[in-house]
Design a protein around this motif. Structure first.
Motif, PDB file in Angstrom:
ATOM      1  N   LYS A 278       0.889  -1.337   0.316  1.00 47.95           N
ATOM      2  CA  LYS A 278      -0.040   0.055  -0.160  1.00 47.95           C
ATOM      3  C   LYS A 278       0.936   1.267   0.061  1.00 47.95           C
ATOM      4  N   ALA A 279       2.300   1.264   0.562  1.00 45.60           N
ATOM      5  CA  ALA A 279       2.808   2.431   0.617  1.00 45.60           C
ATOM      6  C   ALA A 279       3.089   2.720  -1.007  1.00 45.60           C
ATOM      7  N   HIS A 280       3.458   4.081  -0.946  1.00 47.59           N
ATOM      8  CA  HIS A 280       3.675   4.694  -2.348  1.00 47.59           C
ATOM      9  C   HIS A 280       4.754   3.956  -3.235  1.00 47.59           C
ATOM     10  N   SER A 281       5.843   3.803  -2.498  1.00 46.76           N
ATOM     11  CA  SER A 281       7.093   3.390  -3.252  1.00 46.76           C
ATOM     12  C   SER A 281       6.912   1.932  -3.316  1.00 46.76           C
ATOM     13  N   HIS A 282       5.756   1.038  -3.045  1.00 50.83           N
ATOM     14  CA  HIS A 282       5.867  -0.529  -3.201  1.00 50.83           C
ATOM     15  C   HIS A 282       4.674  -0.894  -4.078  1.00 50.83           C
ATOM     16  N   GLN A 283       3.931  -0.018  -4.627  1.00 46.26           N
ATOM     17  CA  GLN A 283       2.858  -0.096  -5.690  1.00 46.26           C
ATOM     18  C   GLN A 283       3.404  -0.662  -7.061  1.00 46.26           C
ATOM     19  N   GLN A 284       2.919  -1.413  -7.504  1.00 43.68           N
ATOM     20  CA  GLN A 284       3.545  -2.253  -8.804  1.00 43.68           C
ATOM     21  C   GLN A 284       3.206  -1.260  -9.939  1.00 43.68           C
ATOM     22  N   LEU A 285       1.957  -0.763 -10.238  1.00 43.02           N
ATOM     23  CA  LEU A 285       1.782   0.376 -11.199  1.00 43.02           C
ATOM     24  C   LEU A 285       1.495   1.683 -10.945  1.00 43.02           C
ATOM     25  N   ALA A 286       1.325   1.937  -9.495  1.00 39.42           N
ATOM     26  CA  ALA A 286       0.951   3.116  -9.161  1.00 39.42           C
ATOM     27  C   ALA A 286       2.363   3.905  -9.022  1.00 39.42           C
ATOM     28  N   GLY A 287       2.279   5.158  -9.359  1.00 34.82           N
ATOM     29  CA  GLY A 287       3.421   5.739  -9.336  1.00 34.82           C
ATOM     30  C   GLY A 287       3.989   6.606  -8.096  1.00 34.82           C
ATOM     31  N   ARG A 288       4.746   7.399  -8.176  1.00 42.44           N
ATOM     32  CA  ARG A 288       5.334   8.392  -7.135  1.00 42.44           C
ATOM     33  C   ARG A 288       6.478   7.486  -6.289  1.00 42.44           C
ATOM     34  N   MET A 289       7.405   7.066  -7.135  1.00 41.70           N
ATOM     35  CA  MET A 289       8.192   5.939  -6.706  1.00 41.70           C
ATOM     36  C   MET A 289       9.143   6.696  -5.649  1.00 41.70           C
TER      37      MET A 289
ATOM     38  N   TYR B  49      14.816  13.744   4.866  1.00 41.17           N
ATOM     39  CA  TYR B  49      13.413  13.407   4.110  1.00 41.17           C
ATOM     40  C   TYR B  49      13.921  12.475   2.752  1.00 41.17           C
ATOM     41  N   SER B  50      12.723  11.715   2.728  1.00 40.96           N
ATOM     42  CA  SER B  50      13.292  10.950   1.394  1.00 40.96           C
ATOM     43  C   SER B  50      12.206  11.785   0.349  1.00 40.96           C
ATOM     44  N   GLU B  51      12.823  12.185  -0.817  1.00 42.20           N
ATOM     45  CA  GLU B  51      12.206  12.922  -1.889  1.00 42.20           C
ATOM     46  C   GLU B  51      11.357  12.042  -2.687  1.00 42.20           C
ATOM     47  N   GLU B  52      10.445  12.328  -3.074  1.00 45.56           N
ATOM     48  CA  GLU B  52       9.466  11.333  -3.971  1.00 45.56           C
ATOM     49  C   GLU B  52       9.862  12.184  -5.506  1.00 45.56           C
ATOM     50  N   LYS B  53       9.882  10.927  -6.438  1.00 41.51           N
ATOM     51  CA  LYS B  53      10.373  11.453  -7.677  1.00 41.51           C
ATOM     52  C   LYS B  53       9.153  10.690  -8.879  1.00 41.51           C
ATOM     53  N   GLU B  54       9.210  11.551  -9.869  1.00 41.20           N
ATOM     54  CA  GLU B  54       8.082  11.074 -10.882  1.00 41.20           C
ATOM     55  C   GLU B  54       8.601   9.809 -11.492  1.00 41.20           C
ATOM     56  N   ARG B  55       7.943   8.900 -11.931  1.00 41.36           N
ATOM     57  CA  ARG B  55       8.288   7.730 -12.684  1.00 41.36           C
ATOM     58  C   ARG B  55       7.840   7.599 -13.962  1.00 41.36           C
TER      59      ARG B  55
ATOM     60  N   ASP C   3       1.324   9.599 -13.050  1.00 44.50           N
ATOM     61  CA  ASP C   3       2.457   9.528 -13.624  1.00 44.50           C
ATOM     62  C   ASP C   3       2.357   9.654 -15.185  1.00 44.50           C
ATOM     63  N   ARG C   4       3.402   9.981 -16.105  1.00 42.96           N
ATOM     64  CA  ARG C   4       3.359  10.017 -17.332  1.00 42.96           C
ATOM     65  C   ARG C   4       3.433   8.718 -17.926  1.00 42.96           C
ATOM     66  N   VAL C   5       2.760   8.474 -19.157  1.00 37.02           N
ATOM     67  CA  VAL C   5       2.578   7.147 -19.683  1.00 37.02           C
ATOM     68  C   VAL C   5       2.668   7.205 -21.381  1.00 37.02           C
ATOM     69  N   GLY C   6       3.347   6.339 -21.909  1.00 33.90           N
ATOM     70  CA  GLY C   6       3.312   6.167 -23.268  1.00 33.90           C
ATOM     71  C   GLY C   6       4.021   4.646 -23.557  1.00 33.90           C
ATOM     72  N   GLY C   7       4.572   4.608 -24.788  1.00 33.93           N
ATOM     73  CA  GLY C   7       4.798   3.113 -25.132  1.00 33.93           C
ATOM     74  C   GLY C   7       5.187   3.102 -26.518  1.00 33.93           C
ATOM     75  N   PHE C   8       5.388   1.664 -26.822  1.00 34.44           N
ATOM     76  CA  PHE C   8       5.612   1.100 -28.230  1.00 34.44           C
ATOM     77  C   PHE C   8       4.660   0.041 -28.564  1.00 34.44           C
TER      78      PHE C   8
END
Length: 312
Positions: free
Chosen positions: A28-39, A81-87, A128-133
């Motif tokens: 549930k923590a932000h840094s441990h979600q598999q597809l959710a962002g804010r790593m 503090y731990s800084e949150e970064k965009e993924r 988060d930003r999303v794109g792909g191939f």
């Protein structure tokens, strides 16, 4: 209608977006979600998440000093503090002719498209930003990561266009090397802190495929969705079938035990080899069946997976 002239059903996109919101995750923590962002990053700074108090060290920003604790302990103490970064996320979708197969419910290519869009909506929903191939035998389409519904809809249009071009009587030659080609392109973009989702049956995988995935997973979070059809694992015990890749045809005498055994061994060995990558590379290889509804499978697999994102 998208810019390529391929119709994309708005109702289907809205339905997939709704199903994506229902995806749940073990961590549930932000840094441990598999597809959710804010790593969560190991980079330290004046971020949003308090991590610890520690003694002041030369070079620390004096603005980080906790003056109340300093006064109480009579020595300078700083708040860390731990800084949150965009993924940013990149989703790779296989739409080659090998995906144009399905014994019931849907083709593997359709299941791959559904899984990719569920991931895209979920990632966008997390901010988060999303794109792909999207790649086929002779064409690869790219959508650069953006944080917008239009980007996700454009991505859906690219998938729809490639999917619509798949035909049983195609003249295109199979391109097993296309998987490594597109993964190499992704590796040149995703240098670090990306989420990479590969949706494919991994036809044509080689030692090079494994090496590229290893390189990607060393600096990014990688999830592989292995799309398969259960037909080869549940072969009928009587009758013959004729199979074709659009050109030459072959007759398989399924009534013969040795034929069934050879096909079964091939399918199971290939599956075991790919699943072994999960242990060897430390990345999830999640099997998605084309014979079942996609969203419940993806939800169940993500809940069962013990994989956790790496802290950087």
């Amino acid at each position: 209608m998208n810019d390529a002239g391929v119709y994309v059903s708005t109702d289907e996109l809205v339905a997939l977006e709704a199903r994506a919101r229902d995806l749940s995750f073990v961590q549930k923590a932000h840094s441990h979600q598999q597809l959710a962002g804010r790593m969560q990053s190991a980079m330290r700074g004046r971020g949003l998440i308090f991590e610890e108090l520690r003694d002041y060290l030369p070079g620390d920003d004096i603005r980080s000093i906790d003056w109340r604790v300093t006064a109480r302990t009579t020595r300078p103490v700083v708040r860390v503090y731990s800084e949150e970064k965009e993924r940013p996320a990149l989703i790779i979708v296989d739409q080659r002719i090998n995906m144009f197969f399905g014994s019931r419910r849907s083709m593997k290519s359709v299941t791959a498209a559904e899984a990719a869009m569920l991931c895209a909506w979920r990632i966008l929903g997390s901010g988060d930003r999303v794109g792909g191939f999207v790649f086929g035998e002779s064409r690869t389409s790219e959508v650069k990561p953006h944080r917008s519904r239009n980007a996700v809809i454009a991505f859906a249009g690219k998938i729809a266009r490639q999917n619509a071009s798949l035909r049983a009587d195609t003249k295109s030659e199979p391109a097993p090397q296309a998987l490594d080609t597109v993964l190499s392109a992704v590796a040149n973009i995703a240098h670090h802190d990306h989420l990479v989702v590969v949706v494919s049956d991994f036809d044509g995988h080689t030692a090079t495929t494994r090496d590229i995935l290893l390189r990607l997973s060393s600096r990014n979070d990688v999830i592989c969705l292995l799309v398969y059809d259960p037909f080869l694992l549940e072969l009928p015990t009587s009758g013959d079938i004729v199979v074709s890749g659009g050109g030459p045809q072959a007759e398989l005498a399924l009534r013969t035990a040795s034929v069934r055994s050879s096909i079964d061994a091939f399918a199971r060995n290939r599956g075991r080899e790919l699943r072994a990558w999960q242990r060897q590379l430390g990345l999830p290889m999640l099997p998605i069946s084309a014979a079942e509804e996609t969203a419940p499978q993806l939800r169940r697999l993500l809940e069962q997976s013990a994989w956790r994102q790496r802290r950087r």
